[in-house]
Design an enzyme around this catalytic site. Structure first.
Site, PDB file in Angstrom:
ATOM      1  N   ASN A   1       2.241  83.524 -77.290  1.00  0.00           N
ATOM      2  CA  ASN A   1       0.459  83.402 -77.563  1.00  0.00           C
ATOM      3  C   ASN A   1       0.189  84.104 -76.223  1.00  0.00           C
ATOM      4  O   ASN A   1       0.117  83.674 -75.212  1.00  0.00           O
ATOM      5  CB  ASN A   1       0.267  81.968 -77.468  1.00  0.00           C
ATOM      6  CG  ASN A   1      -1.294  81.822 -77.490  1.00  0.00           C
ATOM      7  OD1 ASN A   1      -2.063  82.762 -77.394  1.00  0.00           O
ATOM      8  ND2 ASN A   1      -1.669  80.657 -77.472  1.00  0.00           N
TER       9      ASN A   1
ATOM     10  N   ARG B   1       1.181  84.368 -82.175  1.00  0.00           N
ATOM     11  CA  ARG B   1      -0.324  84.048 -82.573  1.00  0.00           C
ATOM     12  C   ARG B   1      -1.248  84.973 -82.419  1.00  0.00           C
ATOM     13  O   ARG B   1      -1.575  85.763 -81.469  1.00  0.00           O
ATOM     14  CB  ARG B   1      -0.804  82.689 -81.265  1.00  0.00           C
ATOM     15  CG  ARG B   1      -2.051  82.226 -81.839  1.00  0.00           C
ATOM     16  CD  ARG B   1      -2.542  81.329 -80.712  1.00  0.00           C
ATOM     17  NE  ARG B   1      -3.882  80.948 -80.955  1.00  0.00           N
ATOM     18  CZ  ARG B   1      -4.838  80.813 -80.276  1.00  0.00           C
ATOM     19  NH1 ARG B   1      -4.720  80.906 -79.040  1.00  0.00           N
ATOM     20  NH2 ARG B   1      -5.907  80.463 -80.809  1.00  0.00           N
TER      21      ARG B   1
ATOM     22  N   HIS C   1      -8.956  78.034 -85.036  1.00  0.00           N
ATOM     23  CA  HIS C   1      -7.773  76.937 -84.905  1.00  0.00           C
ATOM     24  C   HIS C   1      -7.409  76.582 -86.169  1.00  0.00           C
ATOM     25  O   HIS C   1      -6.956  75.515 -86.398  1.00  0.00           O
ATOM     26  CB  HIS C   1      -8.668  75.408 -84.441  1.00  0.00           C
ATOM     27  CG  HIS C   1      -9.174  75.505 -83.264  1.00  0.00           C
ATOM     28  ND1 HIS C   1     -10.405  74.865 -82.881  1.00  0.00           N
ATOM     29  CD2 HIS C   1      -8.650  75.869 -82.025  1.00  0.00           C
ATOM     30  CE1 HIS C   1     -10.632  74.986 -81.559  1.00  0.00           C
ATOM     31  NE2 HIS C   1      -9.457  75.565 -80.912  1.00  0.00           N
TER      32      HIS C   1
ATOM     33  N   ARG D   1     -18.955  75.813 -74.317  1.00  0.00           N
ATOM     34  CA  ARG D   1     -19.711  76.541 -75.381  1.00  0.00           C
ATOM     35  C   ARG D   1     -20.816  75.769 -75.896  1.00  0.00           C
ATOM     36  O   ARG D   1     -20.476  74.681 -76.114  1.00  0.00           O
ATOM     37  CB  ARG D   1     -18.739  77.039 -76.316  1.00  0.00           C
ATOM     38  CG  ARG D   1     -17.673  78.073 -76.049  1.00  0.00           C
ATOM     39  CD  ARG D   1     -16.689  78.593 -77.024  1.00  0.00           C
ATOM     40  NE  ARG D   1     -15.275  78.521 -76.546  1.00  0.00           N
ATOM     41  CZ  ARG D   1     -14.119  78.286 -77.407  1.00  0.00           C
ATOM     42  NH1 ARG D   1     -14.471  78.505 -78.737  1.00  0.00           N
ATOM     43  NH2 ARG D   1     -13.077  78.486 -76.707  1.00  0.00           N
TER      44      ARG D   1
ATOM     45  N   GLU E   1       0.796  73.676 -82.931  1.00  0.00           N
ATOM     46  CA  GLU E   1       0.612  75.220 -83.269  1.00  0.00           C
ATOM     47  C   GLU E   1       1.816  75.826 -83.269  1.00  0.00           C
ATOM     48  O   GLU E   1       2.299  76.847 -83.978  1.00  0.00           O
ATOM     49  CB  GLU E   1      -0.565  75.991 -82.542  1.00  0.00           C
ATOM     50  CG  GLU E   1      -1.717  75.102 -82.909  1.00  0.00           C
ATOM     51  CD  GLU E   1      -2.853  75.518 -81.966  1.00  0.00           C
ATOM     52  OE1 GLU E   1      -4.009  76.298 -82.179  1.00  0.00           O
ATOM     53  OE2 GLU E   1      -3.027  74.808 -80.892  1.00  0.00           O
TER      54      GLU E   1
END
Ligand code: ADP
Length: 398
Positions: A7, A91, A180, A241, A384
């Site tokens: 990743n 990823r 996601h 965010r 993940e």
């Protein structure tokens, strides 16, 4: 088969070496501050041998070379030779409309992926560097791309088109993509397994709550709607965010505060969310401690976050036409009993009754609602890397 999961972020590389015979992790590591002062790599093997290298890592190539050396180190490594790694699962953040599933990486795919950098200028370029470097360093291995957006490509058009002139969708592909996806897919599949439900008869809402948070409605194994959109900015207020705001606030702020496009982007991505509301921290542990001590803005941030989840769960239950399971995952979803309690109390109307004792557990698969309710509330830690490794194995085996 040995599979390396990679990743690549702009200044970091997270990696895991997995033996897919037992789906076991042989080694896990993180390279940080690549291209910056103070770069380092830390790897931990399955025998708990820890190797920390504090050395200059000017770029991703230098970092990956050092990572591969660490894996084969006679004292701290876990394999004799890099050729033992048969496939690398990457990823990849934005797959646009082109990639609705994981793919074997070849030159044609890379050219299409490179075009998509326009949609994810911060995330796709480091992914591309990571893939290109792994191709060069491990030419024997099959490289696979697993996209964050792919799972959401099943969202129907009436849910992904925005209420702006349609030609902007045609011209720039402005639409909801969602993110996601690998986590939402893994967690909803695992929840169906735990509950003994057939994946094609299962209505679930997954709340992936971490530094970035998104909620997804999953019907019969497919994403039908999600809270993130064209970018990972909308939906829930997150660590830093903003989540959803009235878009008219943007030109208003630009005018009043004399902000450039870059500055307003920075404000919405890095200075907003629970950090902006509380003025204190983006970390929920800090906010929960402060709220207990009577900090009103921390309490406000937590209640806005929970209220937003409660609202989305209601909306997505309507979109799904009912709900079997509400699932929490991500750093906050897995660990914060406070957030889960706030949300579940707000969903009492669904017949969910929280099991206070079970809700105390952290980071484990657990059902946190009492039996009897039509809806099961549960925690499923995300994985993940395992999902990426599984998809890589499937493609590499064929
Ligand atoms: P990312 O989105 O970067 O992958 P994570 O899913 O790891 O983030 O989530 C990180 C967040 O999880 C932290 O910001 C913190 O707020 C939250 N978190 C971790 N542990 C706890 C805890 N015990 N209680 C409350 N929140 C926690």
């Amino acid at each position: 088969m040995l599979i390396l999961v990679v990743n690549c972020g702009s200044s970091s590389i997270k990696y895991k070496l997995m033996d897919m015979k037992q789906e076991s992790v042989l080694l896990t590591g993180l390279a940080e501050r690549i291209g910056l002062v103070g770069s380092r790599i830390k790897q931990v093997s399955h025998t708990e041998k820890e190797l920390v290298l504090e050395q200059d890592l000017p770029d991703h190539k230098a970092a990956l070379e050092t990572i591969l050396k660490g894996m084969t180190d006679p004292q701290y490594g876990v394999i004799e030779d890099i050729s033992m790694i048969k496939a690398v699962g990457h990823r990849a953040v934005h797959g646009g409309e082109k990639f609705n599933k994981s793919v074997i990486i070849d030159e044609e795919m890379m050219q299409e992926f490179e075009v998509l950098s326009e949609l994810a200028p911060l995330h796709n370029p480091p992914n591309i560097v990571g893939i290109r470097t792994c191709q060069a360093l491990m030419p024997h291995a099959i490289q696979v791309g697993v996209f964050d957006t792919a799972f959401h490509q099943s969202i129907p058009k009436h849910a992904y088109i925005y209420g702006i002139p349609y030609d902007l969708y045609e011209k720039y592909k402005i639409r909801k993509y969602g993110f996601h996806g690998t986590s939402h897919k893994y967690v909803s599949g695992r929840a169906a397994e735990i509950l003994g439900k057939s994946a094609d008869d299962f209505k679930a809402i997954v709340c992936h709550l971490g530094n970035g948070s998104s909620i997804t409605a999953v019907k019969n194994g497919e994403s039908i709607d999600t809270t993130m959109g064209f970018t990972p900015l909308p939906g829930l207020p997150m660590g830093t965010r903003s989540g959803d705001i009235d878009p008219a606030i943007i030109p208003f702020l630009m005018e009043k505060e004399d902000l450039s496009i870059g500055q307003v982007n920075d404000l919405l991505n890095k200075k907003s969310g629970v950090l902006g509301i509380s003025g204190l921290s983006s970390d929920f542990r800090d906010l929960e401690d402060a709220a207990v001590e009577g900090n009103e803005r921390a309490e406000l941030a937590l209640s806005i976050f929970a209220y937003s989840i409660i609202k989305w769960v209601g909306a997505f239950t309507a979109a799904l036409g009912g709900l079997d399971a509400l699932i929490f995952t991500g750093g906050i979803g897995e660990n914060s009993k406070d957030v889960r309690e706030r949300v579940l109390k707000g969903l009492a109307y669904m017949g969910i009754e929280i099991d206070e004792d079970k809700n105390k557990s952290r980071g484990k698969e657990v059902i946190v609602s009492k039996p009897g309710a039509g809806v099961t509330a549960m925690v499923v830690p995300t994985n993940e890397e395992l999902m990426i490794a599984r998809e890589t194995l499937e493609l590499a085996s064929n």
